[in-house]
Design an enzyme around this catalytic site. Sequence first.
Site, PDB file in Angstrom:
ATOM      1  N   CYS A   1       0.860  -1.182   0.000  1.00 11.98           N
ATOM      2  CA  CYS A   1       0.000   0.000   0.000  1.00 11.98           C
ATOM      3  C   CYS A   1       0.895   1.230   0.000  1.00 11.98           C
ATOM      4  CB  CYS A   1      -0.859  -0.043   1.264  1.00 11.98           C
ATOM      5  SG  CYS A   1      -1.871   1.422   1.523  1.00 11.98           S
TER       6      CYS A   1
ATOM      7  N   CYS B   1      -1.142   3.733  -6.452  1.00  9.54           N
ATOM      8  CA  CYS B   1      -1.981   3.107  -5.423  1.00  9.54           C
ATOM      9  C   CYS B   1      -2.220   1.687  -5.908  1.00  9.54           C
ATOM     10  CB  CYS B   1      -3.305   3.851  -5.283  1.00  9.54           C
ATOM     11  SG  CYS B   1      -4.572   2.960  -4.340  1.00  9.54           S
TER      12      CYS B   1
HETATM   13  N1  DGL Z   1      -4.067   0.594  -1.773  1.00 10.67           N
HETATM   14  C1  DGL Z   1      -3.690   1.776  -1.099  1.00 10.67           C
HETATM   15  C2  DGL Z   1      -2.485   2.466  -1.741  1.00 10.67           C
HETATM   16  O1  DGL Z   1      -1.697   1.819  -2.396  1.00 10.67           O
HETATM   17  C3  DGL Z   1      -4.670   2.779  -0.601  1.00 10.67           C
HETATM   18  C4  DGL Z   1      -6.095   2.774  -0.852  1.00 10.67           C
HETATM   19  C5  DGL Z   1      -6.819   3.471   0.265  1.00 10.67           C
HETATM   20  O2  DGL Z   1      -7.028   2.823   1.287  1.00 10.67           O
HETATM   21  O3  DGL Z   1      -7.147   4.666   0.134  1.00 10.67           O
HETATM   22  O4  DGL Z   1      -2.285   3.631  -1.561  1.00 10.67           O
END
Ligand code: DGL
Length: 258
Positions: free
Chosen positions: A74, A182
């Site tokens: 993430c 993301c």
């Molecule tokens: N998957 C996450 C990222 O790579 C974030 C998504 C979220 O929870 O806003 O930033």
Amino acid sequence: MNARSPIGMLDSGAGGISVLKQAVSLMPREHYIFYGDQLNAPYGTKSKEEVLALVRSAVRLLLASDIKALVLACNTATAKAAKELRAELSIPVIGMEPALKPASALYRGGAILVMATPGTLSSEKYSLLSSQWGEHAVSVPCPGLMEFVERGDFSSPALHDYLQTLFSTWQARQVDAIVLGCTHYVFLKEAVRRFFPAVPVLDGNEGTVLQLRRVLAARNLLCPETQSGTVRILSSGSEEHLAVLRQLYELPFPEQDA
Ligand code: DGL
């Protein structure tokens, strides 16, 4: 903890499954435990303190399984919590960052669009990265976009409308590369490509997994070659949330552009 111990991975939800898939394809013999904090998603619109507290409690749960390394699958969690976790944990912590460096090599006089959460794009970590590799980068915050992936929606008219609005000022201009900053957006690569069919779309997944492999190798923590790999997927949310994670794990997803 030893070389046979599992690798822990976490995300606010389904995005990290794209990293898990990449890791399994590169290191199929490892054991993996993936935790999607779907009850507390999204992370991308929360403060640093909130994200840090959520990530710390998710990490406690993974540590109970004696993980040998932690992957923050993430970008937002990395931007808000990686520094603190590295100071607190004795196991290696592998984070993610938007692929600005490879994207900067694709610059031909146009813009490099960086799609990420508001939390990632406003972080100190991102401004450091951008000061090094982001001369032509344009921040494109995407609040609300990860929710499409959490709903398993990759092609609805509502998604098309969201992206149309997001890209409206860019379609008539020269764009040299698009960075998916993301992990959720990796599942939307085809939807993004429909707006920019000739533009390379980059994500940081492969780079992250190669870094994980290097770190494990350097510590003699790669699993024995005879081991059969396993994957466990957990969620802080409901059975329905968990089903989304499992379905995405089964789904093929588009390859990285050159
Ligand atoms: N998957 C996450 C990222 O790579 C974030 C998504 C979220 O929870 O806003 O930033």
